[in-house]
Design a protein around this motif. Structure first.
Motif, mmCIF file in Angstrom:
data_model
loop_
_atom_site.group_PDB
_atom_site.id
_atom_site.type_symbol
_atom_site.label_atom_id
_atom_site.label_comp_id
_atom_site.label_asym_id
_atom_site.label_seq_id
_atom_site.Cartn_x
_atom_site.Cartn_y
_atom_site.Cartn_z
ATOM 1 N N ILE A 93 0.841 -1.207 0.000
ATOM 2 C CA ILE A 93 0.000 0.000 0.000
ATOM 3 C C ILE A 93 0.876 1.257 0.000
ATOM 4 C CG2 ILE A 93 -1.649 1.343 1.358
ATOM 5 C CD1 ILE A 93 -2.850 -1.336 2.294
ATOM 6 N N ALA A 94 1.914 1.264 0.833
ATOM 7 C CA ALA A 94 2.827 2.415 0.885
ATOM 8 C C ALA A 94 3.531 2.596 -0.459
ATOM 9 C CB ALA A 94 3.854 2.209 2.001
ATOM 10 N N PHE A 95 3.934 1.491 -1.080
ATOM 11 C CA PHE A 95 4.572 1.551 -2.402
ATOM 12 C C PHE A 95 3.639 2.190 -3.426
ATOM 13 C CE2 PHE A 95 4.499 -0.964 -6.442
ATOM 14 C CZ PHE A 95 5.505 -0.265 -7.097
ATOM 15 N N LEU A 96 2.364 1.792 -3.409
ATOM 16 C CA LEU A 96 1.404 2.344 -4.368
ATOM 17 C C LEU A 96 1.193 3.843 -4.145
ATOM 18 C CD1 LEU A 96 -1.404 -0.357 -4.744
ATOM 19 C CD2 LEU A 96 0.378 0.267 -6.366
ATOM 20 N N ILE A 97 1.121 4.248 -2.877
ATOM 21 C CA ILE A 97 0.947 5.672 -2.582
ATOM 22 C C ILE A 97 2.117 6.476 -3.135
ATOM 23 C CG2 ILE A 97 0.882 7.383 -0.724
ATOM 24 C CD1 ILE A 97 -0.690 5.312 0.931
ATOM 25 N N LEU A 98 3.350 5.989 -2.885
ATOM 26 C CA LEU A 98 4.528 6.703 -3.392
ATOM 27 C C LEU A 98 4.618 6.621 -4.906
ATOM 28 C CD1 LEU A 98 6.643 8.211 -1.637
ATOM 29 C CD2 LEU A 98 5.250 6.603 -0.338
ATOM 30 N N TYR A 99 4.131 5.498 -5.492
ATOM 31 C CA TYR A 99 4.140 5.378 -6.951
ATOM 32 C C TYR A 99 3.247 6.435 -7.588
ATOM 33 C CZ TYR A 99 2.860 3.841 -11.599
ATOM 34 O OH TYR A 99 2.599 3.815 -12.941
ATOM 35 N N PHE A 100 2.040 6.620 -7.034
ATOM 36 C CA PHE A 100 1.112 7.584 -7.620
ATOM 37 C C PHE A 100 1.591 9.029 -7.434
ATOM 38 C CE2 PHE A 100 -2.049 4.047 -7.159
ATOM 39 C CZ PHE A 100 -2.288 3.915 -8.530
ATOM 40 N N ILE A 101 2.478 9.243 -6.465
ATOM 41 C CA ILE A 101 3.045 10.585 -6.285
ATOM 42 C C ILE A 101 4.194 10.833 -7.250
ATOM 43 C CG2 ILE A 101 4.271 12.107 -4.681
ATOM 44 C CD1 ILE A 101 2.730 10.784 -2.404
ATOM 45 N N TYR A 102 5.092 9.814 -7.382
ATOM 46 C CA TYR A 102 6.326 10.030 -8.136
ATOM 47 C C TYR A 102 6.403 9.280 -9.467
ATOM 48 C CZ TYR A 102 8.107 12.249 -3.936
ATOM 49 O OH TYR A 102 8.294 13.094 -2.880
ATOM 50 N N LYS A 103 5.470 8.332 -9.697
ATOM 51 C CA LYS A 103 5.433 7.573 -10.952
ATOM 52 C C LYS A 103 6.762 6.856 -11.237
ATOM 53 C CE LYS A 103 1.236 8.778 -12.230
ATOM 54 N NZ LYS A 103 0.800 9.449 -10.988
ATOM 55 N N LYS A 104 7.353 6.273 -10.210
ATOM 56 C CA LYS A 104 8.588 5.503 -10.360
ATOM 57 C C LYS A 104 8.277 4.022 -10.152
ATOM 58 C CE LYS A 104 11.313 9.055 -10.978
ATOM 59 N NZ LYS A 104 12.022 9.304 -12.254
ATOM 60 N N SER A 105 7.898 3.344 -11.232
ATOM 61 C CA SER A 105 7.472 1.949 -11.101
ATOM 62 C C SER A 105 8.617 1.023 -10.714
ATOM 63 C CB SER A 105 6.833 1.460 -12.407
ATOM 64 O OG SER A 105 7.789 1.451 -13.457
ATOM 65 N N LEU A 106 9.864 1.440 -11.014
ATOM 66 C CA LEU A 106 10.995 0.570 -10.690
ATOM 67 C C LEU A 106 11.215 0.419 -9.191
ATOM 68 C CD1 LEU A 106 13.826 1.108 -13.305
ATOM 69 C CD2 LEU A 106 12.308 -0.821 -13.008
ATOM 70 N N LEU A 107 10.542 1.227 -8.373
ATOM 71 C CA LEU A 107 10.562 0.970 -6.929
ATOM 72 C C LEU A 107 10.045 -0.434 -6.641
ATOM 73 C CD1 LEU A 107 9.252 4.294 -5.336
ATOM 74 C CD2 LEU A 107 11.508 3.279 -5.022
ATOM 75 N N GLY A 108 9.147 -0.913 -7.514
ATOM 76 C CA GLY A 108 8.601 -2.257 -7.340
ATOM 77 C C GLY A 108 9.651 -3.339 -7.460
ATOM 78 N N LEU A 109 10.741 -3.053 -8.173
ATOM 79 C CA LEU A 109 11.818 -4.026 -8.315
ATOM 80 C C LEU A 109 12.432 -4.379 -6.965
ATOM 81 C CD1 LEU A 109 13.600 -5.585 -10.394
ATOM 82 C CD2 LEU A 109 15.133 -3.619 -10.386
ATOM 83 N N PHE A 110 12.327 -3.448 -5.985
ATOM 84 C CA PHE A 110 12.853 -3.698 -4.647
ATOM 85 C C PHE A 110 11.738 -3.877 -3.624
ATOM 86 C CE2 PHE A 110 16.464 -2.249 -6.862
ATOM 87 C CZ PHE A 110 17.593 -2.644 -6.168
ATOM 88 N N ALA A 111 10.598 -3.199 -3.840
ATOM 89 C CA ALA A 111 9.480 -3.338 -2.900
ATOM 90 C C ALA A 111 8.909 -4.746 -2.921
ATOM 91 C CB ALA A 111 8.391 -2.322 -3.228
ATOM 92 N N LEU A 112 8.813 -5.348 -4.101
ATOM 93 C CA LEU A 112 8.214 -6.678 -4.205
ATOM 94 C C LEU A 112 9.051 -7.774 -3.547
ATOM 95 C CD1 LEU A 112 6.605 -6.226 -7.654
ATOM 96 C CD2 LEU A 112 5.427 -7.124 -5.655
ATOM 97 N N PRO A 113 10.371 -7.839 -3.789
ATOM 98 C CA PRO A 113 11.127 -8.880 -3.080
ATOM 99 C C PRO A 113 11.087 -8.731 -1.564
ATOM 100 C CG PRO A 113 12.595 -7.430 -4.310
ATOM 101 C CD PRO A 113 11.207 -7.141 -4.769
ATOM 102 N N LEU A 114 11.058 -7.473 -1.066
ATOM 103 C CA LEU A 114 10.940 -7.281 0.376
ATOM 104 C C LEU A 114 9.587 -7.797 0.863
ATOM 105 C CD1 LEU A 114 12.121 -6.159 2.990
ATOM 106 C CD2 LEU A 114 11.119 -3.932 2.408
ATOM 107 N N THR A 115 8.524 -7.497 0.115
ATOM 108 C CA THR A 115 7.187 -7.997 0.457
ATOM 109 C C THR A 115 7.157 -9.519 0.437
ATOM 110 O OG1 THR A 115 6.165 -6.007 -0.483
ATOM 111 C CG2 THR A 115 4.757 -7.933 -0.203
ATOM 112 N N ILE A 116 7.759 -10.115 -0.585
ATOM 113 C CA ILE A 116 7.793 -11.574 -0.717
ATOM 114 C C ILE A 116 8.540 -12.201 0.456
ATOM 115 C CG2 ILE A 116 8.752 -13.460 -2.096
ATOM 116 C CD1 ILE A 116 8.208 -11.594 -4.572
ATOM 117 N N LEU A 117 9.680 -11.617 0.828
ATOM 118 C CA LEU A 117 10.461 -12.152 1.945
ATOM 119 C C LEU A 117 9.672 -12.091 3.252
ATOM 120 C CD1 LEU A 117 14.067 -10.781 1.308
ATOM 121 C CD2 LEU A 117 13.340 -13.169 1.302
ATOM 122 N N ILE A 118 8.984 -10.969 3.476
ATOM 123 C CA ILE A 118 8.223 -10.824 4.720
ATOM 124 C C ILE A 118 7.045 -11.791 4.756
ATOM 125 C CG2 ILE A 118 6.745 -9.232 6.023
ATOM 126 C CD1 ILE A 118 8.658 -6.997 5.270
#
Length: 417
Positions: A93-118
Motif C-alpha cells: 500500500i505504501a509503495f502504491l501511494i509513493l508510486y502515484f506521487i512520483y510515478k517511479k514503477s521501478l521501486l517495485g523491483l525492490f518493494a516486491l522482493p521485500l514484500t515476498i520475503l516478509i
C-alpha cells in the motif's frame, strides 16, 4: 469452504502474483540491457505489466486480510503470522501511494522482493486462528498494531529508495579508503538481506524434511520453587541445545547425532536455546547462500545490481526516501507509541514498563527523529540521508524480528514458534 480457508488461499495467490510481478520487473530491467532496438519501450511495456500484476497481488492480499478478519472475529494482527502478513500488505500500500506521487514503477523491483520475503517469513509461524488472550481483547488491538505496521511500511519504502540511491551512487571503480569503506558497508547490507533469505530457506527445507529433535529441560517456578520438566522441540538441527537439558530424541543430520554445545546459563526461558539455534542457522545458511551468489556472479552483489539502476535519477530516489519516512513518522508515532501507551494502561495498568518491544519501539522513534532533524536542520541529503534510512530499517527489523528471536517479554505472545 470456511472464510479462514479462503483467506489462506488468497494469501498463497497473492504471494505467487507478487513473485510473478517481481519476475516481470526483472525482465523489464534485464531485457532492456540486451535489446538493441527501443529498450525504453521494452522497459515501459514490461514495467506496466509487472505493476498491474503487483496490484492484482495486492487485491488478493486484501481478500486474505478481510476474509481472515471476518472468519476470526477480530483484526488479524494478533500473532507473528498475522502481523508480518499485514506488514507485507502495508508495504505494498505504501509503495502504491509513493508510486502515484512520483510515478517511479521501478521501486517495485525492490518493494516486491521485500514484500515476498516478509510473507515467506510470516508463513514460518503457526497459521491457525488463535483465541485472543485477555490483554488483546480490545479495539485498541486494531488501532495500535495496524498504525504501527503502516508506519513501519513507509519506513520500509524509505529504506528501499535509500538502498536504491546507494546502489546507484556508490562508485565501485574507486579504490580510495572512504570509497572502499562505502563499498564494504553496502555489501554488508546485501549480506544481511541474504541472511534473511537463508533463514527462510533453511526453515522450509528442514520442515519439508520432517526434521525433529526433542529435549527435556528442568524449569523452576520462582513463586512456588517447584521444579518441572519441560519438553522443548526443535524443527532445525540443534547446533545448540537448551541450557541444562537432556536429549530425548534427535534425528541425525550430516553425521551430527548430538548438539555441538549447550546454550549459556544466562539465556533464560524455555525457548531461549531454540531461538539462539535459529539465529545460528540463519547466519550459517545465509553465509553459505551468499558465498554461492558470489561464486556465480564473480563480483559483489551490489556491483551486479548497480547497472540496472543506471537511468534512475539519484535525486528522485533521495526525495522518495525522505517523503516516505516523513509520512511514516507521524503514523508510527500515533500507532507505535501514543496509542500503544494508552492500550498498555488499559491492559496492564501502566503506560510504560520497559518491556523489550516497548524499548525498541522507542529506539526506532528516536532514530527517525534524529533522521528528520539532520535532514531538515542540517541539510543531510544524498548518501548521508540514504545511509540513515537503511540503518533505520535495520532497527525496525530488529524490533519486529530480532526481539522475538532473542529477547523474551510481554509481547512474546505473538506466536513466536
Amino acid at each position: 469452504m470456511t472464510l479462514v480457508e479462503i483467506s489462506s488461499d488468497a494469501f498463497i495467490a497473492a504471494f505467487f502474483l507478487y513473485c510473478a510481478s517481481f519476475f516481470m520487473y526483472t525482465i523489464a530491467v534485464m531485457g532492456r540491457r540486451f535489446r538493441k532496438r527501443d529498450p525504453e519501450a521494452h522497459l515501459a511495456k514490461w514495467g506496466k505489466i509487472a505493476f498491474i500484476t503487483g496490484v492484482l497481488g495486492l487485491v488478493g492480499h486484501l481478500i486474505y486480510f478481510f476474509t481472515r478478519w471476518a472468519g476470526a472475529g477480530h483484526v488479524p494482527v494478533s500473532n507473528m503470522y498475522e502481523f508480518m502478513s499485514f506488514m507485507a500488505l502495508a508495504i505494498m500500500i505504501a509503495f502504491l501511494i509513493l508510486y502515484f506521487i512520483y510515478k517511479k514503477s521501478l521501486l517495485g523491483l525492490f518493494a516486491l522482493p521485500l514484500t515476498i520475503l516478509i510473507m515467506a517469513y510470516a508463513a514460518v509461524f503457526p497459521q491457525e486462528v488463535q483465541p485472543l488472550i485477555p490483554s488483546l481483547q480490545s479495539y485498541w488491538l486494531g488501532i495500535h498494531v495496524t498504525l504501527a505496521a503502516l508506519g513501519d511500511a513507509f519506513f520500509a519504502v524509505g529504506f528501499i529508495a535509500g538502498l536504491m540511491h546507494l546502489l546507484r551512487t556508490v562508485d565501485f571503480s574507486q579504490s580510495g579508503k572512504s570509497s572502499r569503506r562505502e563499498q564494504r558497508w553496502l555489501e554488508l547490507c546485501m549480506f544481511l538481506i541474504v541472511v534473511l533469505i537463508g533463514f527462510i530457506v533453511s526453515v522450509y527445507s528442514f520442515r519439508a524434511g520432517g526434521y525433529e529433535a526433542v529435549f527435556n529441560q528442568p524449569q523452576v517456578d520462582p513463586e512456588t520453587e517447584t521444579s518441572t520438566i519441560v519438553r522443548v522441540e526443535y524443527s532445525m538441527p540443534p547446533l545448540v541445545a537448551p541450557y541444562n537439558s537432556e536429549t530425548e530424541s534427535m534425528t541425525s543430520f550430516l553425521g551430527m547425532k548430538s548438539p555441538l554445545f549447550e546454550a549459556p546459563s544466562w539465556m533464560e526461558g524455555v525457548n531461549a536455546g531454540r531461538k539462539f539455534n535459529t539465529v545460528l542457522w540463519s547466519v550459517l545458511s545465509g553465509a553459505i547462500l551468499y558465498g554461492l551468489f558470489r561464486l556465480i556472479l564473480r563480483k559483489p552483489i551490489a556491483l551486479f545490481i548497480q547497472p540496472a539502476l543506471k537511468r534512475l535519477n539519484p535525486d528522485d530516489l533521495d526525495e522518495i526516501s525522505y517523503r516516505a519516512i516523513a509520512i511514516g513518522f507521524p503514523v508510527f508515532t500515533l500507532g507505535g507509541l501514543i496509542f500503544a501507551m494508552i492500550w498498555a494502561e488499559i491492559a496492564w495498568g501502566r503506560f510504560w514498563g520497559w518491556d523489550p518491544k516497548e524499548v525498541w519501539a522507542l529506539i526506532t522513534w528516536l532514530f527517525y527523529s534524529v533522521y528528520l532533524h539532520f535532514r531538515l536542520s542540517r541539510g543531510w541529503q544524498g548518501k548521508y540521508s540514504s545511509w540513515l534510512s537503511v540503518i533505520g530499517f535495520i532497527v525496525v527489523m530488529f524490533t519486529l524480528v530480532g526481539v522475538n528471536l532473542i529477547i523474551a517479554g510481554l509481547h512474546s505472545y505473538a506466536g513466536t514458534d
